[in-house]
Motif scaffolding. Structure first.
Motif, mmCIF file in Angstrom:
data_model
loop_
_atom_site.group_PDB
_atom_site.id
_atom_site.type_symbol
_atom_site.label_atom_id
_atom_site.label_comp_id
_atom_site.label_asym_id
_atom_site.label_seq_id
_atom_site.Cartn_x
_atom_site.Cartn_y
_atom_site.Cartn_z
ATOM 1 N N LYS A 270 0.834 -1.203 0.000
ATOM 2 C CA LYS A 270 0.000 0.000 0.000
ATOM 3 C C LYS A 270 0.871 1.257 0.000
ATOM 4 C CE LYS A 270 -3.486 2.464 2.762
ATOM 5 N NZ LYS A 270 -4.250 2.899 1.581
ATOM 6 N N LEU A 271 1.918 1.262 0.848
ATOM 7 C CA LEU A 271 2.814 2.421 0.908
ATOM 8 C C LEU A 271 3.476 2.649 -0.442
ATOM 9 C CD1 LEU A 271 4.284 4.592 2.672
ATOM 10 C CD2 LEU A 271 6.073 2.878 3.004
ATOM 11 N N LYS A 272 3.948 1.572 -1.055
ATOM 12 C CA LYS A 272 4.616 1.678 -2.359
ATOM 13 C C LYS A 272 3.683 2.290 -3.393
ATOM 14 C CE LYS A 272 7.284 -1.215 -5.605
ATOM 15 N NZ LYS A 272 6.565 -0.967 -6.867
ATOM 16 N N ALA A 273 2.446 1.802 -3.441
ATOM 17 C CA ALA A 273 1.485 2.309 -4.418
ATOM 18 C C ALA A 273 1.191 3.787 -4.196
ATOM 19 C CB ALA A 273 0.197 1.490 -4.347
ATOM 20 N N GLU A 274 1.053 4.183 -2.947
ATOM 21 C CA GLU A 274 0.726 5.578 -2.645
ATOM 22 C C GLU A 274 1.887 6.506 -2.987
ATOM 23 O OE1 GLU A 274 -2.080 6.748 -2.005
ATOM 24 O OE2 GLU A 274 -3.255 5.013 -1.368
ATOM 25 N N LEU A 275 3.102 6.127 -2.602
ATOM 26 C CA LEU A 275 4.248 7.002 -2.853
ATOM 27 C C LEU A 275 4.568 7.084 -4.343
ATOM 28 C CD1 LEU A 275 6.739 6.181 0.066
ATOM 29 C CD2 LEU A 275 5.082 8.053 -0.108
ATOM 30 N N GLU A 276 4.416 5.967 -5.047
ATOM 31 C CA GLU A 276 4.755 5.977 -6.470
ATOM 32 C C GLU A 276 3.696 6.647 -7.329
ATOM 33 O OE1 GLU A 276 5.720 2.011 -7.716
ATOM 34 O OE2 GLU A 276 7.655 2.005 -6.656
ATOM 35 N N SER A 277 2.536 6.950 -6.739
ATOM 36 C CA SER A 277 1.459 7.571 -7.519
ATOM 37 C C SER A 277 1.595 9.090 -7.598
ATOM 38 C CB SER A 277 0.096 7.205 -6.925
ATOM 39 O OG SER A 277 -0.062 7.767 -5.627
#
Length: 590
Positions: free
Chosen positions: A231-238
């Motif tokens: 979830k963190l990865k998806a949010e930061l990379e967005s």
């Protein structure tokens, strides 16, 4: 005209020294007029501003030494000592807006966890973070109990990018031929001169390094904030997140202004709590009877010779082979020193200088003194060379290390000079190799001799690593060939013994030095750190020419790209003068 500028530079330097002396005199008068030092507050909240720039180690010369600038490792030792200081209740951290570097963020995180585990609190505040520096600004504060973010700001931490400058296109236009030969395909520092873009091995190594740092950063941030990694990865990379989105995602805790977060920290510490900068905090004295651990520090490019003289406007070389080798030998000769921690933060440099430092380590080991290497943000090429013989090597997961390889050669400048009407003729005696480093290109036999010389240097480097790490030549060669590794990957390759920071290295040195686990050792630093006035006295020997050059360089000190180009020119100048170089690829983390 040259004399005029030199005179002006000399006058400027003299005026600066006079001003510093007058300031020091006033300080002494004020101190003398004070009947006693102010009492230590009963309740202290330490403060740390991560926007401030600190060297890895405290400077040993120049104006930085006069001002007693602490190094990053000093901040770590102060914070560790504060864990047992009952007057220290907590820590207030001002988060960096641009970044602190991935390895430094990792060591800060570890220090913050240890500080909290001692029963003290940490409140951090950020005014937003920006993606040009990668995730390190965020990663450095996520271990806090509370993280505040200023309203109206954004969090921008969308991955890791490495940027490299390539000069071949320029060289082609001005008819300069790079005859710099790397050993081998992953020794990517010369690609700056030989290529216009990444080669496949260069891209492969940089991509793997970026992936490693990004994934480690995500894991640590997610663990600290209780968020699933995916979830963190998806949010930061967005893309960037607003302050409110950051709160909603539980990446941070509160909206607020810096002064509000500071007041919250003091309130949590209790009535009448005072804020004290960590850099100026005086930790409780360790018993003079405590066993000694020596700390030897090397930072920056590894060069031959000593570390005296130079410009008063900057520190002298902090990784000069005479000075560092002598520091290691002096620490080894001190019977009270039980072990040595060698802190290495360097992209490499001269193999000759690295060899001298490596030999100093072997000598103290022969006398029964253990040596533990603590790798900082960068311990690559020559930085790994000087580390390879240690009894134990520790690195952060985000440390950039390896780059076991060398390069050398020259730039053929004749074509560029011909373009502006300058021609050359040569008289040479003493054999075919006598004019090898002239302005023209190497002959076939000269090129063959240069490559044979470089191969001997490469083989010696691999032999040093193999001897220190208990590996065969072929085993080292498989993971060498100039390739850089993250600290995490270096563990699996056998180049590093354990993941850990500077304070972990101190604990390992205690173990190897026979110091009991519950005993707090005294740290003694080599080369000996000068007092402010000793550093000021050494400034008087500066040459006018050095002052002039330092002043000119100072005008571009805050431009990262210009700094990289200056480093490139320095390395190129060394290579062009016929020196063999052990330097890792130029890496600027975004």
């Amino acid at each position: 005209m040259k004399t005029f500028f030199l005179s002006m530079a000399g006058a400027f330097a003299a005026m600066l020294v006079f001003i510093l002396l007058m300031v020091s005199f006033v300080v002494v008068l004020i101190a003398g007029a004070t009947s006693s030092a102010p009492p230590k507050p009963d309740k202290i909240v330490l403060s740390l501003d991560l926007n401030a720039e600190y060297p890895d180690q405290s400077p040993v010369g120049g104006l930085a030494a006069f001002s007693q600038t602490p190094g990053f490792i000093d901040l770590l030792t102060k914070l560790k000592a504060a864990e047992t200081d009952d007057s220290v209740k907590g820590l207030y951290v001002r988060g960096a807006m641009i970044g602190v570097g991935s390895s430094r963020a990792e060591e800060l995180r570890q220090a913050f966890h240890s500080f909290r585990d001692s029963g003290k609190f940490i409140i951090a505040h950020t005014q937003g973070t920006y993606g040009m520096s990668g995730p390190s600004a965020l990663r450095s504060i996520t271990a806090a109990d509370e993280i505040w973010i200023q309203p109206g700001t954004d969090l921008f931490a969308t991955g890791v990018t490495f940027e490299t400058e390539f000069l071949k296109g320029l060289f082609d236009k001005i008819d300069v031929t790079s005859e710099i030969y790397p050993f081998y395909e992953y020794k990517n520092a010369p690609n700056t001169y030989n290529e216009t873009a990444y080669t496949e091995p260069h891209r492969e190594a940089m991509t793997a390094l970026a992936d490693s740092i990004w994934n480690v950063s995500l894991r640590e941030i997610a663990e600290d904030r209780g968020i699933p990694v995916g979830k963190l990865k998806a949010e930061l990379e967005s893309g960037p997140k607003t302050a409110q989105q950051v709160i909603d995602l539980k990446i941070m805790d509160k909206l607020g202004w810096p002064e509000e977060a500071e007041e919250a920290a003091k309130e949590r510490a209790g009535k009448d709590a005072e804020l004290v900068e960590l850099a100026g905090y005086i930790a409780p004295m360790v018993s003079l009877k405590a066993p000694l651990i020596a700390v030897v520090g090397g930072e920056g490019a590894i060069v031959t010779g000593g570390a005296e003289g130079g410009s008063p406007f900057s520190s002298p070389p902090a990784f000069a082979s005479d000075a560092i080798a002598r520091a290691i030998l002096d620490a080894g000769d001190n019977d009270k020193v039980k072990a040595i921690v060698f802190r290495v933060d360097s992209p490499g440099g001269s193999p000759t200088a690295s060899d001298q430092i490596w030999r100093a380590i072997k000598r103290v080991q022969e006398n029964g003194k253990p040596v533990v290497v603590s790798m900082g943000s960068l311990a690559a090429s020559g930085g790994y060379y000087v580390s390879a013989g240690a009894d134990y090597i520790m690195a952060d997961r985000s440390t950039i290390t390896g780059s076991i390889g060398i390069f050398g050669g020259k730039f053929a400048l004749e074509g560029a000079f011909n373009k502006i009407g300058v021609t050359f003729d040569t008289v040479s005696v003493g054999g075919e190799f006598a004019d090898a480093y002239g302005t023209g290109k190497f002959t076939e036999s000269q090129e063959a001799e240069v490559k044979a010389w470089l191969k001997r240097g490469y083989d010696r480097f691999l032999g040093i690593v193999g001897d220190g790490r208990g590996m065969t030549y072929d085993e080292v060669n498989e993971i060498a060939r100039g390739r850089v590794w993250s600290g995490e990957d270096a563990i699996s390759k056998g180049l590093v013994d354990e993941i850990g920071g500077f304070m972990d290295a101190i604990e390992k040195a205690k173990e190897l030095g026979g110091i009991e686990a519950d005993v707090t050792p005294r740290l003694t630093y080599y080369p000996r750190r000068k007092s402010g006035f000793e550093a000021l006295e050494s400034i008087f020997g500066v040459s006018e020419e050095s002052a002039k050059v330092a002043y000119m360089l100072g005008t571009v000190a805050n431009d990262d790209r210009m700094q990289v180009l200056l480093e490139e020119m320095t390395a190129a100048d060394a290579a062009n003068s016929g020196q063999m170089m052990a330097i890792g690829p130029r890496i600027r983390e975004h």
